[in-house]
Design a protein around this motif. Structure first.
Motif, PDB file in Angstrom:
ATOM      1  N   LEU A 159      -1.208  12.729 -20.727  1.00  0.00           N
ATOM      2  CA  LEU A 159      -0.053  11.501 -20.237  1.00  0.00           C
ATOM      3  C   LEU A 159       1.027  12.218 -19.206  1.00  0.00           C
ATOM      4  CD1 LEU A 159       0.082   9.409 -23.172  1.00  0.00           C
ATOM      5  CD2 LEU A 159      -1.034   8.942 -21.083  1.00  0.00           C
ATOM      6  N   SER A 160       1.204  13.574 -19.723  1.00  0.00           N
ATOM      7  CA  SER A 160       2.119  14.000 -18.862  1.00  0.00           C
ATOM      8  C   SER A 160       1.882  14.410 -17.427  1.00  0.00           C
ATOM      9  CB  SER A 160       2.611  15.541 -19.608  1.00  0.00           C
ATOM     10  OG  SER A 160       1.599  16.465 -19.597  1.00  0.00           O
ATOM     11  N   ASP A 206      -0.625  12.642 -15.976  1.00  0.00           N
ATOM     12  CA  ASP A 206      -0.944  11.052 -15.299  1.00  0.00           C
ATOM     13  C   ASP A 206      -0.267  10.031 -16.278  1.00  0.00           C
ATOM     14  OD1 ASP A 206      -1.596   8.803 -13.546  1.00  0.00           O
ATOM     15  OD2 ASP A 206      -3.642   9.243 -13.902  1.00  0.00           O
ATOM     16  N   PRO A 207       0.951   9.744 -16.302  1.00  0.00           N
ATOM     17  CA  PRO A 207       1.254   8.585 -17.372  1.00  0.00           C
ATOM     18  C   PRO A 207       0.428   7.315 -17.121  1.00  0.00           C
ATOM     19  CG  PRO A 207       3.102   9.773 -16.408  1.00  0.00           C
ATOM     20  CD  PRO A 207       1.826  10.120 -15.713  1.00  0.00           C
ATOM     21  N   GLN A 208       0.065   7.080 -16.161  1.00  0.00           N
ATOM     22  CA  GLN A 208      -0.745   5.741 -15.808  1.00  0.00           C
ATOM     23  C   GLN A 208      -2.185   5.660 -16.322  1.00  0.00           C
ATOM     24  OE1 GLN A 208      -0.286   4.882 -11.430  1.00  0.00           O
ATOM     25  NE2 GLN A 208       1.816   4.451 -11.739  1.00  0.00           N
ATOM     26  N   LEU A 214      -2.892   5.669 -19.327  1.00  0.00           N
ATOM     27  CA  LEU A 214      -2.832   5.147 -20.588  1.00  0.00           C
ATOM     28  C   LEU A 214      -3.548   3.597 -20.162  1.00  0.00           C
ATOM     29  CD1 LEU A 214      -2.431   5.291 -23.461  1.00  0.00           C
ATOM     30  CD2 LEU A 214      -0.128   4.637 -22.880  1.00  0.00           C
TER      31      LEU A 214
END
Length: 283
Positions: A64-65, A67-69, A71
């Motif tokens: 997530l750090s 590529d936060p998108q 999720l």
């Protein structure tokens, strides 16, 4: 498991892991698995005893750090939820096994060793249980994103696993032999092709079985949240009986309502977008 010298063991394993990720395309499930394995073997080499659920949590934070998108992607959600459910189930089994062993009287008897048939039955039972757990954990999301439910998927996973493993091993052997001598690589590729053909034939056979797939409308956020609350309660020993009762009362009713709501109401337009291509289906 390659017996590298101890001083370079960790570095070589991490290099091989990175190479596999690059060769396979570095999609979300592969990255998740590779990061988990990398963290696990690194911590073990530092004389730590990592817990699989903690390793999964750190892997989630790292991805997530980057590529936060990610999720919001179905593949990301399905991969992590299925893995978390399997690890959670394994931790419960191990805890229950330790509790039973502490209560049992140790008996040293060679005749108590498991026979081959019993070991095979145990492996099949464990495989079916893992398939059932992963199917139960991902069913709401699959219904939400793909509007379908596959009740036979645990059995299918158990049947597909040996063929997938065989195809991957033979394919890797053919690639390595092909680097040395191309005719040898082509010769080794023939069994791999046969394994892949058997894989597709098995998939085709399962499609002919009645009840292999049910099409559902998207359940929405409330039933999904309810489902995961019941599943989480079922994982705990204190609330397991209540969760089973609630599941037996509520979930079949929701399934029947969803099936009844799929009555033909006119044309349906479905748009598929895989990232590398897209298509539209008008029914």
């Amino acid at each position: 498991r390659i017996p590298f010298p101890r001083r370079i063991q960790l570095a070589m394993r991490l290099i091989l892991l990175c190479g596999f990720v690059l060769i396979s395309g570095a999609n979300t499930p592969v990255l998740r698995a590779a990061l988990m394995i990398g963290l696990h073997i690194t911590l073990k080499s530092c004389a730590r005893r990592p817990r699989p659920l903690d390793t999964l949590g750190w892997t989630l934070i790292i991805l997530l750090s980057i590529d936060p998108q990610g999720l919001s992607q179905p593949g990301f959600q399905l991969s992590f939820i299925a893995t978390a459910a399997i690890l959670w189930w394994n931790s419960i089994r191990e805890r229950e096994s330790r509790r039973l062993q502490s209560m049992a009287i140790p008996v040293k008897n060679l005749a108590n060793r498991k026979k081959p048939l019993a070991s095979l039955a145990g492996m099949i039972g464990k495989g079916l249980a893992i398939g059932f757990i992963s199917t139960a954990a991902t069913t709401p999301l699959i219904a939400e994103y793909f509007q379908r439910f596959h009740p036979l998927s645990p059995l299918l996973s158990l049947c597909l696993y040996p063929l997938v493993a065989l195809s991957l091993i033979l394919g890797l052997i053919s690639v390595l032999l092909g680097l040395i001598c191309l005719p040898l690589g082509e010769l080794a590729a023939q069994p791999a092709i046969l394994g892949a053909q058997l894989l597709f034939e098995l998939l085709r056979f399962f499609r002919t079985l009645p009840g292999h797939c049910y099409y559902l409308p998207s359940p929405g956020p409330v039933p999904i949240l309810l489902f995961y609350l019941v599943l989480a309660c079922g994982m705990s020993k204190k609330t397991r009986e209540a969760a089973v009762m609630i599941a037996m009362l509520i979930l079949p009713g929701l399934l029947i309502l969803n099936l009844l709501s799929t009555v033909d109401k006119g044309p349906v337009l479905t748009h598929f977008n895989t990232g590398a291509g897209s298509a539209a289906l008008l029914e």
